[in-house]
Design an enzyme around this catalytic site. Structure first.
Site, PDB file in Angstrom:
ATOM      1  N   CYS A 119       0.820  -1.217   0.000  1.00  0.00           N
ATOM      2  CA  CYS A 119       0.000   0.000   0.000  1.00  0.00           C
ATOM      3  C   CYS A 119       0.851   1.262   0.000  1.00  0.00           C
ATOM      4  CB  CYS A 119      -0.942   0.017   1.204  1.00  0.00           C
ATOM      5  SG  CYS A 119      -0.103   0.205   2.787  1.00  0.00           S
ATOM      6  N   CYS A 162     -12.154 -14.132   9.676  1.00  0.00           N
ATOM      7  CA  CYS A 162     -12.778 -13.405   8.557  1.00  0.00           C
ATOM      8  C   CYS A 162     -11.896 -13.483   7.322  1.00  0.00           C
ATOM      9  CB  CYS A 162     -13.056 -11.956   8.925  1.00  0.00           C
ATOM     10  SG  CYS A 162     -11.637 -10.865   8.758  1.00  0.00           S
ATOM     11  N   ASP A 215      12.700   7.749  16.195  1.00  0.00           N
ATOM     12  CA  ASP A 215      13.368   6.825  17.114  1.00  0.00           C
ATOM     13  C   ASP A 215      14.883   6.837  16.971  1.00  0.00           C
ATOM     14  OD1 ASP A 215      11.169   5.917  18.448  1.00  0.00           O
ATOM     15  OD2 ASP A 215      10.743   4.326  17.020  1.00  0.00           O
ATOM     16  N   PHE A 244     -18.008  -7.264  13.996  1.00  0.00           N
ATOM     17  CA  PHE A 244     -17.990  -6.984  15.445  1.00  0.00           C
ATOM     18  C   PHE A 244     -19.089  -6.023  15.875  1.00  0.00           C
ATOM     19  CE2 PHE A 244     -13.551  -7.287  13.818  1.00  0.00           C
ATOM     20  CZ  PHE A 244     -13.361  -8.619  14.123  1.00  0.00           C
ATOM     21  N   GLU A 258     -23.389  -3.561  11.643  1.00  0.00           N
ATOM     22  CA  GLU A 258     -24.793  -3.941  11.841  1.00  0.00           C
ATOM     23  C   GLU A 258     -25.705  -2.862  11.278  1.00  0.00           C
ATOM     24  OE1 GLU A 258     -25.749  -5.301  15.791  1.00  0.00           O
ATOM     25  OE2 GLU A 258     -27.899  -5.072  15.462  1.00  0.00           O
ATOM     26  N   ARG A 288     -28.908  -3.195  27.395  1.00  0.00           N
ATOM     27  CA  ARG A 288     -28.020  -4.328  27.714  1.00  0.00           C
ATOM     28  C   ARG A 288     -27.034  -3.921  28.807  1.00  0.00           C
ATOM     29  NH1 ARG A 288     -26.845  -9.516  25.694  1.00  0.00           N
ATOM     30  NH2 ARG A 288     -28.529  -9.364  24.188  1.00  0.00           N
ATOM     31  N   GLU A 326     -19.885 -12.953  21.675  1.00  0.00           N
ATOM     32  CA  GLU A 326     -19.648 -11.783  22.512  1.00  0.00           C
ATOM     33  C   GLU A 326     -19.234 -12.088  23.952  1.00  0.00           C
ATOM     34  OE1 GLU A 326     -22.805  -8.556  21.274  1.00  0.00           O
ATOM     35  OE2 GLU A 326     -23.627 -10.556  21.081  1.00  0.00           O
TER      36      GLU A 326
HETATM   37  C1  FAD Z   1       3.593   2.271   9.733  1.00  0.00           C
HETATM   38  C2  FAD Z   1       4.737   3.188  10.021  1.00  0.00           C
HETATM   39  C3  FAD Z   1       5.425   3.021  11.194  1.00  0.00           C
HETATM   40  C4  FAD Z   1       6.476   3.877  11.491  1.00  0.00           C
HETATM   41  N1  FAD Z   1       7.121   3.701  12.666  1.00  0.00           N
HETATM   42  C5  FAD Z   1       8.135   4.521  13.001  1.00  0.00           C
HETATM   43  C6  FAD Z   1       8.810   4.343  14.230  1.00  0.00           C
HETATM   44  O1  FAD Z   1       8.526   3.415  14.997  1.00  0.00           O
HETATM   45  N2  FAD Z   1       9.767   5.220  14.526  1.00  0.00           N
HETATM   46  C7  FAD Z   1      10.110   6.233  13.700  1.00  0.00           C
HETATM   47  O2  FAD Z   1      10.995   6.990  14.027  1.00  0.00           O
HETATM   48  N3  FAD Z   1       9.501   6.419  12.523  1.00  0.00           N
HETATM   49  C8  FAD Z   1       8.521   5.585  12.142  1.00  0.00           C
HETATM   50  N4  FAD Z   1       7.878   5.757  10.947  1.00  0.00           N
HETATM   51  C9  FAD Z   1       8.246   6.873  10.069  1.00  0.00           C
HETATM   52  C10 FAD Z   1       9.111   6.457   8.833  1.00  0.00           C
HETATM   53  O3  FAD Z   1       9.012   5.117   8.563  1.00  0.00           O
HETATM   54  C11 FAD Z   1      10.535   6.738   9.035  1.00  0.00           C
HETATM   55  O4  FAD Z   1      10.694   8.097   9.223  1.00  0.00           O
HETATM   56  C12 FAD Z   1      11.453   6.237   7.907  1.00  0.00           C
HETATM   57  O5  FAD Z   1      12.750   6.222   8.374  1.00  0.00           O
HETATM   58  C13 FAD Z   1      11.360   7.059   6.650  1.00  0.00           C
HETATM   59  O6  FAD Z   1      12.248   6.515   5.677  1.00  0.00           O
HETATM   60  P1  FAD Z   1      11.861   6.387   4.143  1.00  0.00           P
HETATM   61  O7  FAD Z   1      13.073   5.896   3.447  1.00  0.00           O
HETATM   62  O8  FAD Z   1      10.672   5.585   3.954  1.00  0.00           O
HETATM   63  O9  FAD Z   1      11.564   7.893   3.817  1.00  0.00           O
HETATM   64  P2  FAD Z   1      10.794   8.546   2.571  1.00  0.00           P
HETATM   65  O10 FAD Z   1       9.351   8.565   2.848  1.00  0.00           O
HETATM   66  O11 FAD Z   1      11.224   7.904   1.296  1.00  0.00           O
HETATM   67  O12 FAD Z   1      11.379   9.981   2.646  1.00  0.00           O
HETATM   68  C14 FAD Z   1      11.203  10.789   3.782  1.00  0.00           C
HETATM   69  C15 FAD Z   1      11.876  12.136   3.593  1.00  0.00           C
HETATM   70  O13 FAD Z   1      13.268  11.954   3.488  1.00  0.00           O
HETATM   71  C16 FAD Z   1      13.754  12.569   2.305  1.00  0.00           C
HETATM   72  N5  FAD Z   1      14.944  11.828   1.879  1.00  0.00           N
HETATM   73  C17 FAD Z   1      15.048  10.482   1.731  1.00  0.00           C
HETATM   74  N6  FAD Z   1      16.328  10.190   1.414  1.00  0.00           N
HETATM   75  C18 FAD Z   1      17.017  11.341   1.367  1.00  0.00           C
HETATM   76  C19 FAD Z   1      18.361  11.668   1.117  1.00  0.00           C
HETATM   77  N7  FAD Z   1      19.287  10.766   0.845  1.00  0.00           N
HETATM   78  N8  FAD Z   1      18.709  12.987   1.175  1.00  0.00           N
HETATM   79  C20 FAD Z   1      17.802  13.933   1.438  1.00  0.00           C
HETATM   80  N9  FAD Z   1      16.520  13.678   1.679  1.00  0.00           N
HETATM   81  C21 FAD Z   1      16.143  12.399   1.652  1.00  0.00           C
HETATM   82  C22 FAD Z   1      12.582  12.529   1.373  1.00  0.00           C
HETATM   83  O14 FAD Z   1      12.691  13.485   0.342  1.00  0.00           O
HETATM   84  C23 FAD Z   1      11.449  12.823   2.309  1.00  0.00           C
HETATM   85  O15 FAD Z   1      11.351  14.189   2.553  1.00  0.00           O
HETATM   86  C24 FAD Z   1       6.842   4.917  10.602  1.00  0.00           C
HETATM   87  C25 FAD Z   1       6.144   5.059   9.403  1.00  0.00           C
HETATM   88  C26 FAD Z   1       5.117   4.202   9.101  1.00  0.00           C
HETATM   89  C27 FAD Z   1       4.377   4.373   7.819  1.00  0.00           C
HETATM   90  S1  FES Z   2      -9.042 -13.200  10.488  1.00  0.00           S
HETATM   91 FE1  FES Z   2      -7.596 -11.699  10.934  1.00  0.00          FE
HETATM   92  S2  FES Z   2      -8.712  -9.862  10.764  1.00  0.00           S
HETATM   93 FE2  FES Z   2     -10.209 -11.374  10.525  1.00  0.00          FE
HETATM   94  S1  FES Z   3      -0.333  -1.901   5.848  1.00  0.00           S
HETATM   95 FE1  FES Z   3      -0.929  -1.726   3.822  1.00  0.00          FE
HETATM   96  S2  FES Z   3      -3.022  -1.798   3.907  1.00  0.00           S
HETATM   97 FE2  FES Z   3      -2.474  -1.717   5.991  1.00  0.00          FE
END
Ligand code: FAD
Ligand code: FES
Ligand code: FES
Length: 1355
Positions: free
Chosen positions: A84, A123, A385, A823, A827, A905, A1287
């Site tokens: 996604c 499901c 992080d 769930f 409904e 309920r 339930e």
């Molecule tokens: C479900 C989910 C969970 C997450 N959990 C955490 C978590 O637990 N902790 C946490 O800290 N973050 C978390 N994140 C945030 C994210 O995943 C992180 O910030 C990740 O490190 C982003 O890296 P990316 O390569 O996907 O960045 P991208 O989305 O590809 O880019 C992010 C930014 O960085 C820039 N960029 C990328 N590479 C460069 C480069 N070489 N030079 C200059 N700019 C650059 C891009 O232009 C953009 O602005 C989460 C995100 C999601 C969707």
């Molecule tokens: S079986 Fe996992 S969400 Fe329904």
């Molecule tokens: S993580 Fe892709 S649909 Fe939820």
């Protein structure tokens, strides 16, 4: 090689062809649209096994595998990704494997087969994603450990199963671990006859040790039947396409509807492009940018994908530190850090270890496999992080760009992390600069570095506060350097220079200095009452908590003696580690006279679900001329609509129409019980998210973009959000409910003590994995409408659609094949979507589809009702209940929906399992301007019981009597009357209580818990035992009816139809078992196609846990009729097959189709008179749970749960155990981590998996033991003596809440705090921490200024 063509810019050769492999087949796409995700693409070509659950990387339903060949190492790497978020354009040169690529129903992959056969799919909506995560693990490691298996699921969610069966299935691939042996040993002591259960699961390998045990015939009779699987042979996996090993990367350039995409293949190309397009967005893992474009509606018209540039993925162990390319994946980063820990001397590895610690809790596998340090650093999130560790450790970033003076030379500069970020998500990168490398220094001799992170959920959650703490001590433990960095305490990650300076030159082990340091930190890191992010006191307390851990940890490491023993320090400085989870399921004996009913048969669709072949609404093939509908939603909580202007939206290419209230052909009103809702708001909106209009367009993207172009002008009116506000402003629904029994005043007079209190319970989002979806197909010939809807109530959809269109119900058919979880959330709240689409379909005469985005679904569709209970209770000095007086307030939201039933309920369940002679209850519904709250598993029952159980706990606190004693003393006895005047028969709670005491070894474990608590100040354990009683029947009398239609065809095959919807609860499987049993034919002969309003009519919604009861009897009755008709032929034709018998009957002109009907007897409760039987029977259960709480952070883990459930004679034990486990875990979520929050404007904050946390794989009890009760019943007249189970077990999840409360109480008692514990539900880490009321918490208190408002509200 792909033929390439010359395109702009400069002299780089760009190809506009995307080439990759998909499930072993080469795919080439000319100029793909850069805005297309991999998920959208695979689904568009019919590979619908990969599901959309959230579109934000938070659920794992879209997990697929990517394989790529690394030229340098000559290795193929396999990794899971969230399709996604992954741009389609980024898969160039790679091999994509989706669920369809690994197996199918005929030839399932062992992963698929075992998940299906071991009941790991309910499901099924999450299942393909889960199977893919396991598949990827096995591709990389065919013999994983159990720990590795649990970890591989950290990016997947399931809302149905409670995870245990999935883990059991997955662990059949594990190499046996020492942990398993401990488990078996322990079992001998606890549940002797259950020993073989653990051996009942085979790994599928020919040499499996567990198969040998089976061969000895030791399988017990009260276990799930032995399951044999296909052997797993890793050599049979789909190969990596050989041609990709010779793949030579080329630069790519695609242009889409809105976006241009470049893929440079080396740094020089990147620098060139960045200088040419300074505003271009670099894309790496797209895990940040993907969220920005989808949810924050940010447009980045030029994107440069840097994920295939090898120079950005290098690493080097330099003399004094680690130099890494900024765009390595976080997974690779973890490997490099582990290698670094081996490469350098131990003292040099402190920083690496701290990074490894936080990376372990960074998102889930699918995100870590593509996300990069660069993405994290450049985004500069205040809760990143990584950044606090970089900030505290002299980490340097190397920034590079093309020199402005010469196109061939580069400018490079090093910048310390401390100077990089300049504000909220801002940094000092120049427009054409990129982050090329990161230098992480080795730690010095005497340096100690630690990382800390606290989130709502440990796995896959963003931090509330995190930190990187570093200190350098000389040989006398005098502080030479200190750097303390924190995330979550400001708009960016910050250091605490005043506190750092304060400790310089001081002896680290001086406890006075430490106390002063805590004060300094508290002063330095201030938060105001209304600070963004909320939880201000908690966040401040976390800063101190982390420092507390750090100080003791370092002191212990350097050998400083403190007032706390080393053993205790060891116990509290880290996080709570959990064991690999394990489980026991001891089931009852199926009725011996039954061949099929009672057997633990896997759900009939399980294999289809796990192979991705099962069809949900959005998987239906595209219809001819199909259009997409998107909703225009109210952005105000309460306002008059002044003007709606869609003119700009209508001009957009691809938009086909815009519809509002004035376009409704029939009645614009509907309602679940009272017609109090408008389908389209006409003059006034009453909550954020109310539907105002519908845009219909060629595609989803165009429709959704166009909704943003519709301008709605409002005149804002005052709004009410919370229960307390509603009480203050007297905003109630006009109907209330009262119930009383006995003489409450007299009861109070006789009481030795009278206590008063208040219990507050939050809402809960259903978070079914499949969001609401509908496809409406108009059939102009006769003005008919065919609706495919993900609803629990097809008849209601049919009826309301007909009335809205002004046509007869016989012109509308609603079909439901299956739904991806309900769930209760589907409904009634599933009804508006098909109605709204039907308006568009009516006018345009075209099929229209819509599957709501996760955030839309949460905004629109309502949740479990938050409740407030104000109670006064009179008790004897022994703790016997004599009287209580209760006011119940439910937050119903803007419309009534099912709120009255939910309130009823709640009122009928407040007694839970306790007798009280004098009871008075007044229940009111608060009318507020939030979404309309609705049914949710338990339907108000859990809220009612939660209030009582809190009351019982407070009585125990105040009387200082053990809570178990208080509860046991007040249990109902057989024959006693409830407060709604129903006599309890077949009452087994006292027996269940005795059983759980023995099975859980309660007395000994209580002693152990007390002993642990006496030895540990900052870690406390808690133990709680909670019973439940749940009434079975719809509280609305007429809904307690069902019908079925059974056809026997002349080939002997049988088609069963009934009124219930399959939503993962195994209903269809049970119905087929009943049909096959009744007709005395094999299960394979019976089939069920779908639930449809033209097959079985006037159906009740699938709800109230009675679907098996009522539909089961209807199916039984139909089959009985047919059996009777066939009886003479069976008697005349002994030994003949069913087919022959049927054919003979047919030739004899026997009707081989029968209708069955059932209505629940005996029930009829009159609220005004408080008489008549409210429920047909009760399902009861009891659970005992032990938890451990980290007092300094509020974190907790569930150590063990034992649960006994009285489910009568189950129709299918495996399915029912699945319901028990799933409901329990959902209940745990409800009262621990699932917190729904609103902004003061009325917008919901918790509108996706990013902010709203449901339990994950590692939130279930580490040791989860389920037992079913073998009771005797004199009054149970249900189908085959089974009981409803969907339930009832949910409330037992609250045993976790009360165990946490018990741990808090232990901490408070140890600190001489004897006040009753007031803990609101859910017991989030924040609430747990603040309820401890210790000195740290008191100091963290933030005073509210007069003009300040809370940033966020629990409504
Ligand atoms: C479900 C989910 C969970 C997450 N959990 C955490 C978590 O637990 N902790 C946490 O800290 N973050 C978390 N994140 C945030 C994210 O995943 C992180 O910030 C990740 O490190 C982003 O890296 P990316 O390569 O996907 O960045 P991208 O989305 O590809 O880019 C992010 C930014 O960085 C820039 N960029 C990328 N590479 C460069 C480069 N070489 N030079 C200059 N700019 C650059 C891009 O232009 C953009 O602005 C989460 C995100 C999601 C969707
Ligand atoms: S079986 Fe996992 S969400 Fe329904
Ligand atoms: S993580 Fe892709 S649909 Fe939820």
């Amino acid at each position: 090689m792909i033929p390439s063509e010359k395109v702009v810019p400069g002299d780089i050769e760009f190809s506009s062809k995307l080439a990759f492999y998909l499930n072993g087949t080469r795919i080439e796409i000319n100029n793909p649209d850069p805005d297309t995700t991999l998920l959208q693409y695979v689904r568009s070509i019919g590979l619908t096994g990969t599901k959309l659950g959230c579109a934000e990387g938070g659920c794992g339903a879209c997990t697929v595998m990517i394989s790529s060949y690394e030229l340098k190492s000559r290795k193929i790497s396999h990794y899971s990704v969230n399709a996604c978020l992954l741009p389609l354009c980024s898969v160039e040169g790679k091999h994509v494997i989706t669920i369809e690529g690994i197996g199918n129903v005929k030839y399932p992959h062992p992963v698929q087969e075992r998940i299906a056969l071991l009941h790991g799919s309910q499901c099924g909506f999450c299942t393909p994603g889960i199977a893919m995560s396991l598949y990827v693990l096995l591709r990389n490691n065919p013999y994983p450990t159990e720990e590795e298996i649990e970890e591989c699921f950290d990016g997947n969610l399931c809302r149905c199963t409670g995870y245990r069966p999935i883990l059991d299935a997955a662990k059949t691939f594990a190499k046996p671990s020492s942990h398993q042996n401990n488990y078996e040993k322990e079992e001998k002591i606890i549940a002797n006859d259950n020993l073989e259960d653990n051996k009942n699961v085979t790994c599928g390998r020919a040499d499996c040790c567990k198969l040998r045990i089976d061969a000895n015939g030791k399988i017990g009779s009260n276990k799930f039947p032995k399951v044999k699987f296909k052997e797993y042979d890793p050599s049979q996996e789909l190969i990596f396409p050989p041609s990709l090993m010779n793949y030579i990367p080329v630069a790519l350039n695609f242009s889409g509807r809105k976006t241009m995409w470049f893929r440079p293949i080396n740094l020089n190309q990147l620098f060139y492009l960045k200088s040419k397009y300074p505003e271009a967005k670099l894309i790496s893992g797209n895990t940040e940018v993907g969220i920005e474009t989808k949810f924050k509606k940010m447009d980045y018209n030029v994107r440069i994908f840097v994920g295939d540039i090898l120079e950005l993925k290098t690493w080097e162990f330099q003399e004094d530190g680690l130099l890494i390319g900024a765009n390595i994946s976080l997974t690779k980063f973890q490997t490099i850090l582990r290698d670094a820990c081996k490469h350098y001397k131990s003292y040099q590895t402190q920083v690496f270890k701290a990074l490894l610690f936080n990376l372990r809790w960074f998102a889930g596998n699918q995100i870590r496999n593509v996300a990069t340090p660069a993405g994290n650093i450049v985004t500069g999130s205040p809760i990143s992080d990584l950044n606090p560790i970089f900030l505290s450790t002299q980490t340097k970033f190397i920034l590079t760009s093309l020199s402005s003076s010469s196109s061939s030379s580069k400018n490079s500069r090093d910048i310390l992390a401390t100077s990089f970020w300049t504000g909220y998500r801002q940094n000092c990168l120049d427009r054409i600069e990129i982050l090329e490398k990161i230098f992480i220094p080795c730690s010095k001799l005497g340096q100690y570095v630690r990382a800390y992170k606290q989130a709502k959920r440990r796995d896959d959650d963003i931090a509330i506060v995190n930190s990187g703490l570093s200190i350098i001590l000389d040989e006398k433990s005098i502080v030479q350097e200190a750097s303390f960095a924190f995330g979550g305490m400001s708009g960016l990650c910050v250091r605490a220079p005043i506190s750092e300076n304060f400790v310089l030159g001081k002896f680290w082990g001086d406890e006075k200095v430490f106390m002063a340091l805590l004060n300094k930190l508290s002063e330095e890191l201030q938060l105001s009452f209304s600070s963004p992010g909320g939880m201000v006191a908690y966040r401040k307390s976390l800063v101190s908590g982390f420092m507390y851990k750090f100080w003791y940890d370092v002191s212990k490491c350097v050998g400083i003696k403190t007032s706390v023993s080393d053993e205790e320090v060891e116990n509290f400085v880290g996080i709570i580690e959990r064991q690999v989870s394990k489980g026991v399921q001891l089931i009852g004996q199926p009725n011996e006279d039954k061949k099929i009913v009672g057997k633990s048969i896997p759900a009939i669709s399980a294999l289809k679900q796990v192979t991705g072949e099962a069809i949900y609404v959005d998987d239906l093939p595209k219809q001819y001329g199909e259009l997409y509908g998107a909703l225009v939603l109210s952005q105000k909580a309460h306002a008059k609509i002044i003007k709606i202007d869609a003119s700009i939206a209508l001009e957009k290419s691809g938009v086909k129409g815009f519809f509002t209230a004035k376009d409704v052909p029939g009645d614009n009103k509907w309602g679940a019980v009272f017609r109090d809702e408008e389908i389209f708001a006409s003059e006034e909106v009453h909550c954020v998210g109310q539907v105002i209009g519908l845009i219909v367009a060629d595609t989803q993207a165009i429709a959704q973009e166009a909704t943003n172009l519709v301008k709605v002008e409002y005149e804002v009116l005052p709004h009410i959000l919370t229960i307390e506000e509603a009480i203050e402003k007297n905003s109630f629904y006009h109907i209330e409910r009262r119930l009383s029994t006995g003489d409450v005043e007299k009861g109070f007079q006789e009481a030795d003590f009278i206590f008063e209190g208040e219990t507050r319970i939050g809402g809960q989002e259903h978070f079914y994995l499949e969001t609401n979806a509908a496809l409406v197909i108009p059939k102009p010939e006769d003005n008919e409408f065919e609706i495919h809807s993900s609803t629990q109530a097809p008849t209601a959809v049919q009826k309301d659609c007909a009335s809205m269109l002004g046509i007869a119900a016989n012109k509308v058919v609603c079909r439901v094949k299956r739904i991806g979880g309900g769930f209760g959330g589907k409904e009634t709240r599933s009804i508006p979507l098909p109605l709204v689409l039907a308006v568009g379909a009516w006018h345009l005469k075209k099929p229209i589809r819509c599957m709501l985005d996760r955030d839309e679904d949460i905004i629109i569709s309502g949740q479990r009702h938050p409740y407030l209970g104000r109670w006064k209770v009179g008790v004897s000095k022994e703790g016997k209940l004599l009287a209580y007086d209760l006011q119940l307030y439910g937050n119903m939201g803007w419309s009534c929906d099912l709120s009255l039933g939910v309130l009823e309920r709640a009122i009928t369940h407040v007694d839970n399992c306790y007798y009280c002679p004098n009871v008075r209850i007044i229940g009111k519904l608060c009318k507020t301007n939030i979404h309309s709250n609705t049914a949710f598993r338990g339907f108000g029952g859990p809220q009612g019981m939660m209030i009582t159980e809190n009351m019982m706990s407070e009585i125990s606190d105040r009387l200082r009597i053990d809570p178990i004693e208080i509860r046991e003393k007040n249990y109902y006895l057989e024959g006693q009357k409830t407060h709604f005047n129903q006599i309890l028969t077949d009452w087994h709670i006292p027996a269940l209580h005795q059983q759980i005491m023995e099975l859980s070894d309660y007395v000994n474990r209580r002693k152990k818990v007390d002993d642990f608590n006496s030895k540990n100040k900052w870690r406390k354990r808690g133990l709680a035992l909670i019973p439940t009683k749940f009434g079975l029947s719809f509280t609305v009398l007429h809904l307690n009816q069902a019908a079925a239609l059974v056809h026997i065809y002349t080939d002997g095959s049988v088609l069963v139809s009934h009124g219930g919807v399959e939503m993962g609860q195994g209903l269809h499987t049970k119905m087929l078992q009943i049909a096959a049993e009744t007709l005395d034919i094999p299960l394979e002969n019976v089939h069920l196609m779908e639930t449809a309003t033209n097959l079985v009519i006037n159906t009740s919604p699938t709800a109230a846990s009675v679907s098996s009861d009522i539909n089961g009897f209807a199916v039984f009755n139909a089959c009985q009729t047919l059996s009777e008709r066939l009886k003479p032929y069976r008697e005349k034709m002994p030994g003949k097959s069913f087919k022959e018998i049927v054919l003979t009957a047919y030739l004899d002109r026997v009707n081989l189709s029968a209708n069955g009907f059932y209505k629940t007897p005996d029930i009829s409760h009159n609220w005004d008179k408080n008489e008549g039987q409210a429920f047909y029977y009760f399902t009861t259960g009891i659970a005992c749970t032990e938890v451990e709480v980290d007092i300094l952070t509020g974190d907790h883990t569930v150590i063990r749960t034992d649960l006994v459930m009285d489910i009568g004679r189950s129709l299918n034990y495996a399915i029912d155990v699945g319901q028990i486990e799933g409901a329990f875990v959902q209940g745990v979520g409800w009262c621990t981590i699932e917190e729904t929050l609103h902004f003061p404007t009325g917008h919901i904050f918790t509108k996706g998996p990013g902010n709203y946390k449901i339990p994950g794989f590692r939130d279930i009890p580490q040791d989860f033991r389920i037992y079913t009760f073998n009771g005797k019943y004199s009054n149970l007249k249900t189908i085959h003596s089974s009981k409803g189970v969907g339930e009832p077990p949910l409330f037992l999840g609250s045993s976790v809440f009360f165990a946490i409360r018990d741990a808090i109480k232990a901490f408070r008692l140890a600190n001489n705090n004897h006040k009753a514990v007031i803990l609101c539900s859910p017991a989030t880490p924040e609430r747990i921490r603040l309820a401890c009321e210790d000195e740290i918490v008191k100091k963290a208190h933030v005073q509210k200024k007069d003009d300040e408002k809370e940033w966020i509200l629990a409504v």
